[in-house]
Design an enzyme around this catalytic site. Structure first.
Site, mmCIF file in Angstrom:
data_model
loop_
_atom_site.group_PDB
_atom_site.id
_atom_site.type_symbol
_atom_site.label_atom_id
_atom_site.label_comp_id
_atom_site.label_asym_id
_atom_site.label_seq_id
_atom_site.Cartn_x
_atom_site.Cartn_y
_atom_site.Cartn_z
ATOM 1 C CB CYS A 44 31.909 -8.884 -13.911
ATOM 2 S SG CYS A 44 32.439 -7.178 -13.663
ATOM 3 C CB CYS B 133 34.931 -7.456 -15.398
ATOM 4 S SG CYS B 133 34.861 -7.377 -13.605
#
Length: 175
Positions: free
Chosen positions: A95, A92
């Site tokens: 993230c 991600c």
């Protein structure tokens, strides 16, 4: 009337090593593909060859730790402090983008707020139980329960994270 320079098909073709679509560098200049190693989950994960850049795990500071399903009850639900849970994944991009901001928050709110990270791929039961549909996802827990209206998904700046945390720490409501 022919021009002085004759244009042939071979002079119009791109050179063998160019940025033209489909062109590849000579084998001597190409890097070998990365080896595949089966992780414990049974699915394959690409492991970068030595000397190559790696897509590292979402880094976290010393105060932020990864927990799993087994530690969730003790670390989150039974914590004396409010706990901000950051659901993340290695793949991600957002993230990884907010990881330094989350690290900053763990230092900024030390003693008032505990922050933990949960790996999305390694903890499917927690993902399903808390209905995490987007990453990164932040959920605040107080007194063993999720604080209403505390869910936040997506990347966030330091200023927005502060605006998000401050009111949640001052409220005492839980679901």
């Amino acid at each position: 009337m022919a021009s002085a320079a004759s244009t042939t098909a071979s002079s119009l073709a791109p050179p063998p090593f160019s940025s033209a679509r489909g062109a590849r560098p000579p084998a001597a200049l190409r890097l070998p593909p990365p080896p595949l190693q089966p992780p414990a989950s049974g699915r394959f994960r690409v492991v970068p060859a030595p000397g190559r850049l790696a897509c590292a795990r979402v880094r976290c500071g010393a105060a932020v730790k990864y927990i799993g399903q087994n530690e969730f009850d003790a670390e989150v639900l039974q914590s004396e402090l409010p706990v901000l849970v950051d659901f993340v994944a290695d793949w991600c991009g957002p993230c990884r983008l907010i990881a330094p901001v989350v690290d900053w928050a763990s230092e900024e709110y030390e003693g008032r707020l505990k922050i933990v990270k949960i790996d999305h791929d390694a903890n499917p039961q927690l993902i399903a139980e808390y209905k995490v549909y987007g990453l990164p996802a932040l959920i605040l827990f107080k007194n063993g329960k999720e604080v209403p209206e505390s869910r936040r998904e997506g990347a966030i700046t330091k200023a927005k994270l502060k605006e998000y945390i401050e009111p949640l720490l001052s409220t005492s409501n839980v679901a």
